[in-house]
Enzyme design. Structure first.
Site, short mmCIF file in Angstrom:
data_model
loop_
_atom_site.label_atom_id
_atom_site.label_comp_id
_atom_site.label_asym_id
_atom_site.label_seq_id
_atom_site.Cartn_x
_atom_site.Cartn_y
_atom_site.Cartn_z
N ASP A 19 0.84 -1.19 0.00
CA ASP A 19 0.00 0.00 0.00
C ASP A 19 0.87 1.25 0.00
O ASP A 19 1.69 1.44 0.91
CB ASP A 19 -0.90 0.03 1.24
CG ASP A 19 -2.10 -0.88 1.12
OD1 ASP A 19 -2.26 -1.52 0.07
OD2 ASP A 19 -2.86 -0.97 2.10
N THR B 72 -22.29 -4.54 4.79
CA THR B 72 -21.74 -3.45 5.60
C THR B 72 -22.22 -2.12 5.03
O THR B 72 -22.33 -1.94 3.82
CB THR B 72 -20.21 -3.50 5.64
OG1 THR B 72 -19.69 -3.43 4.30
CG2 THR B 72 -19.74 -4.80 6.28
N GLY C 284 -23.44 1.17 10.08
CA GLY C 284 -23.34 -0.16 10.65
C GLY C 284 -23.40 -1.25 9.60
O GLY C 284 -22.68 -1.22 8.61
N ASP D 97 -8.62 7.02 9.64
CA ASP D 97 -8.43 6.45 8.30
C ASP D 97 -9.34 5.23 8.17
O ASP D 97 -9.23 4.29 8.96
CB ASP D 97 -6.95 6.05 8.13
CG ASP D 97 -6.63 5.49 6.75
OD1 ASP D 97 -7.53 5.44 5.89
OD2 ASP D 97 -5.47 5.09 6.53
N THR E 52 -9.33 3.16 5.66
CA THR E 52 -8.70 2.11 4.86
C THR E 52 -8.60 0.81 5.65
O THR E 52 -8.07 0.79 6.76
CB THR E 52 -7.28 2.53 4.41
OG1 THR E 52 -7.35 3.79 3.76
CG2 THR E 52 -6.68 1.49 3.47
N ASP F 135 -12.04 -4.89 5.76
CA ASP F 135 -11.24 -6.11 5.87
C ASP F 135 -11.09 -6.55 7.32
O ASP F 135 -11.08 -7.75 7.62
CB ASP F 135 -9.85 -5.90 5.24
CG ASP F 135 -9.91 -5.63 3.76
OD1 ASP F 135 -10.86 -6.09 3.11
OD2 ASP F 135 -9.00 -4.97 3.24
N SER G 200 -3.22 -0.75 11.43
CA SER G 200 -4.14 -0.25 12.46
C SER G 200 -4.77 -1.35 13.29
O SER G 200 -5.54 -1.07 14.21
CB SER G 200 -5.25 0.58 11.80
OG SER G 200 -6.13 -0.24 11.05
#
Length: 307
Positions: A14, A221, A226, A253, A255, A259, A298
């Site tokens: 990334d 999602t 929510g 963030d 990003t 996932d 994160s």
């Protein structure tokens, strides 16, 4: 011993820049920062599953460039078994991410080695699956590899989660063989061939219609709104519900938040939680992931699931 989460999918380098605002077409802006981090939906989901407390392994490919070994080492540092990560000639997958001051992002992807994951590699990875294991797939590797993984997992009796992102033209029999389908509202609309659902009621209806395509359970999602889920095989008959987003703190963030949710969902199922409770854990993980910059970077904020 708990079951394993086996992620077959993408791994990227990334390249992230932060900006005060997104540029207009033809406009040049200075960035506030530049970073190179581990990414790719598959790698992110494997890392999230590990942080959530599951045994997690990753199957995929990196290139022979300098980024490949570094990403392999970084993913292993998240507690993921990377023995299924192959190295071949060519470039590693890359994602080019722009993050605004409000935490929103835009992403461009070059598939690189992810586009060379084969059906044979996916089938071989599924050869040792147990009935309690959870296989996680996404749309960032070739459709043939996903189809092979779905068939092999089904043959082994393992559960499959398909995060159909980005959406591709999946064969109806492959979609029907998936246990859990995870999409966002835009992707739900694309799969159904309809406008994206607006509001939770429409999203619940979309989830029920997606279940008619064959997947036993659906998770849609909705970002800050929510998520909704639908369980076509609940003990008391088909049912679904809306789950509120969890405000864990200021958004830095977004990003990799989706996932994080998918990885935690897989971990919760592998650890023995039912689908409804697993969805709650998924939402908690996604909320935690937006508190700092990066995707897998994160995920230290994701708490291990207690059972």
């Amino acid at each position: 011993m708990s079951a394993s989460v086996v992620v077959i999918g993408s791994i990227n380098q990334d390249v992230t820049v932060t900006v005060d605002r997104f540029p207009e077409p033809g406009e040049t802006l200075y960035t506030r920062s530049l970073s190179y981090r581990l990414g790719g939906k598959g790698a992110n989901q494997a890392a999230a599953a590990a942080h959530a407390g599951a045994r997690s392994s990753f199957v995929g490919r990196v290139g022979s460039d300098a980024a490949g070994p570094a990403l392999c080492e970084e993913l292993a540092g998240h507690g993921v078994d990377v023995t299924g990560l192959l190295v071949d000639e060519g470039t590693t997958g890359s994602a080019f991410i722009t993050v605004s001051a409000t935490g929103e992002n835009t992403i461009l992807i070059d598939a690189g080695a992810n586009g060379r994951v084969t059906a044979r590699q996916a089938t071989e990875a599924a050869a040792t699956l147990g009935r309690a294991d959870v296989v996680v797939l996404q749309g960032e590797i070739p459709a043939a590899a996903n189809a092979a993984a779905i068939a092999a997992a089904r043959g082994a009796g393992a559960r499959t989660i398909l995060n159909l992102a980005p959406v591709y033209d999946i064969a109806p029999q492959d979609l029907a063989a998936v246990d859990i389908l995870v999409v966002n509202e835009t992707e739900a609309g694309l799969v159904l061939g309809r406008p994206a659902p607006s509001g939770t009621d429409e999203a619940l209806g979309a989830a029920a219609r997606l279940a008619e395509r064959g997947p036993r359970r659906i998770l849609i999602t909705l970002g800050g709104a929510g998520a909704v889920w639908h369980d076509a095989f609940a003990a008391d008959g088909p049912r679904g519900a809306h789950v509120e987003a969890i405000a864990a703190g200021p958004v830095v963030d977004t990003t990799g938040a989706g996932d994080a949710s998918v990885g935690a969902l897989a971990a919760a199922l592998a650890l023995g939680l039912d689908f409804e409770r697993a969805v709650s854990q998924a939402m908690r993980a996604g909320s935690a992931a937006v508190l700092s910059a990066g995707a897998a970077a994160s995920y230290g904020a994701i708490k291990s699931i207690e059972i």
